[in-house]
Design a protein around this motif. Structure first.
Motif, PDB file in Angstrom:
ATOM      1  N   TYR A 105     -37.000 -33.270-102.044  1.00  0.00           N
ATOM      2  CA  TYR A 105     -37.510 -33.069-100.682  1.00  0.00           C
ATOM      3  C   TYR A 105     -38.405 -34.243-100.277  1.00  0.00           C
ATOM      4  CZ  TYR A 105     -40.279 -30.940 -96.910  1.00  0.00           C
ATOM      5  OH  TYR A 105     -40.931 -30.682 -95.733  1.00  0.00           O
ATOM      6  N   CYS A 106     -39.273 -34.674-101.185  1.00  0.00           N
ATOM      7  CA  CYS A 106     -40.174 -35.794-100.901  1.00  0.00           C
ATOM      8  C   CYS A 106     -39.411 -37.090-100.670  1.00  0.00           C
ATOM      9  CB  CYS A 106     -41.167 -35.980-102.044  1.00  0.00           C
ATOM     10  SG  CYS A 106     -42.394 -34.678-102.137  1.00  0.00           S
ATOM     11  N   SER A 107     -38.296 -37.263-101.352  1.00  0.00           N
ATOM     12  CA  SER A 107     -37.513 -38.487-101.170  1.00  0.00           C
ATOM     13  C   SER A 107     -36.768 -38.484 -99.840  1.00  0.00           C
ATOM     14  CB  SER A 107     -36.535 -38.675-102.329  1.00  0.00           C
ATOM     15  OG  SER A 107     -35.517 -37.697-102.286  1.00  0.00           O
ATOM     16  N   GLU A 108     -36.559 -37.301 -99.262  1.00  0.00           N
ATOM     17  CA  GLU A 108     -35.807 -37.190 -98.005  1.00  0.00           C
ATOM     18  C   GLU A 108     -36.701 -37.107 -96.771  1.00  0.00           C
ATOM     19  OE1 GLU A 108     -33.465 -33.701 -98.619  1.00  0.00           O
ATOM     20  OE2 GLU A 108     -32.147 -34.677-100.089  1.00  0.00           O
ATOM     21  N   VAL A 109     -37.913 -36.593 -96.928  1.00  0.00           N
ATOM     22  CA  VAL A 109     -38.794 -36.356 -95.789  1.00  0.00           C
ATOM     23  C   VAL A 109     -40.115 -37.089 -96.019  1.00  0.00           C
ATOM     24  CG1 VAL A 109     -39.992 -34.574 -94.453  1.00  0.00           C
ATOM     25  CG2 VAL A 109     -37.749 -34.087 -95.433  1.00  0.00           C
ATOM     26  N   PRO A 110     -40.563 -37.896 -95.046  1.00  0.00           N
ATOM     27  CA  PRO A 110     -41.821 -38.625 -95.236  1.00  0.00           C
ATOM     28  C   PRO A 110     -43.035 -37.703 -95.252  1.00  0.00           C
ATOM     29  CG  PRO A 110     -40.980 -38.949 -93.011  1.00  0.00           C
ATOM     30  CD  PRO A 110     -39.949 -38.178 -93.755  1.00  0.00           C
ATOM     31  N   LYS A 151     -38.679 -30.805 -91.300  1.00  0.00           N
ATOM     32  CA  LYS A 151     -37.512 -31.653 -91.536  1.00  0.00           C
ATOM     33  C   LYS A 151     -37.843 -33.127 -91.260  1.00  0.00           C
ATOM     34  CE  LYS A 151     -32.657 -31.716 -90.199  1.00  0.00           C
ATOM     35  NZ  LYS A 151     -31.673 -31.065 -89.322  1.00  0.00           N
ATOM     36  N   ILE A 152     -38.858 -33.370 -90.414  1.00  0.00           N
ATOM     37  CA  ILE A 152     -39.232 -34.748 -90.084  1.00  0.00           C
ATOM     38  C   ILE A 152     -40.558 -35.169 -90.705  1.00  0.00           C
ATOM     39  CG2 ILE A 152     -37.879 -34.861 -87.969  1.00  0.00           C
ATOM     40  CD1 ILE A 152     -40.491 -34.352 -86.423  1.00  0.00           C
ATOM     41  N   SER A 153     -41.360 -34.197 -91.142  1.00  0.00           N
ATOM     42  CA  SER A 153     -42.647 -34.494 -91.772  1.00  0.00           C
ATOM     43  C   SER A 153     -42.985 -33.379 -92.751  1.00  0.00           C
ATOM     44  CB  SER A 153     -43.747 -34.586 -90.721  1.00  0.00           C
ATOM     45  OG  SER A 153     -45.013 -34.662 -91.330  1.00  0.00           O
ATOM     46  N   ARG A 154     -43.494 -33.758 -93.925  1.00  0.00           N
ATOM     47  CA  ARG A 154     -43.896 -32.734 -94.895  1.00  0.00           C
ATOM     48  C   ARG A 154     -45.206 -32.068 -94.496  1.00  0.00           C
ATOM     49  NH1 ARG A 154     -42.626 -36.911 -98.982  1.00  0.00           N
ATOM     50  NH2 ARG A 154     -44.810 -36.892 -99.612  1.00  0.00           N
TER      51      ARG A 154
END
Length: 76
Positions: A64-69, A5-8
């Motif tokens: 997902y990529c736009s929401e989580v760095p 949720k905080i990092s891909r």
């Protein structure tokens, strides 16, 4: 959920911490080289993996990529 949720790529961050910790413990030109080489190799792996996930999941993965760095900080 969880660390994703905080990092891909939380597993990559954990690996970086281990390599950096080891390099600090046995500081040498070789350990510094290993830190740099590990960073380059894992980043290349992440980029390759993301290309595959974009092809498989399309818009869902893009959201997902736009929401989580990618790592911890988003380069926006």
């Amino acid at each position: 959920q969880g660390p994703y949720k905080i990092s891909r790529n939380p597993q990559v961050l954990g690996g970086h911490l281990l390599v950096i910790g080891t390099a600090i413990q046995w500081l040498s030109i070789y350990s510094i080289g290993w830190v740099l080489m590990y960073a380059i190799i894992t980043h290349w792996m992440v980029i390759t993996e993301e290309e595959h996930l974009f092809r498989v999941f399309g818009e869902d993965y893009e959201k997902y990529c736009s929401e989580v760095p990618r790592y911890l900080i988003s380069p926006k």
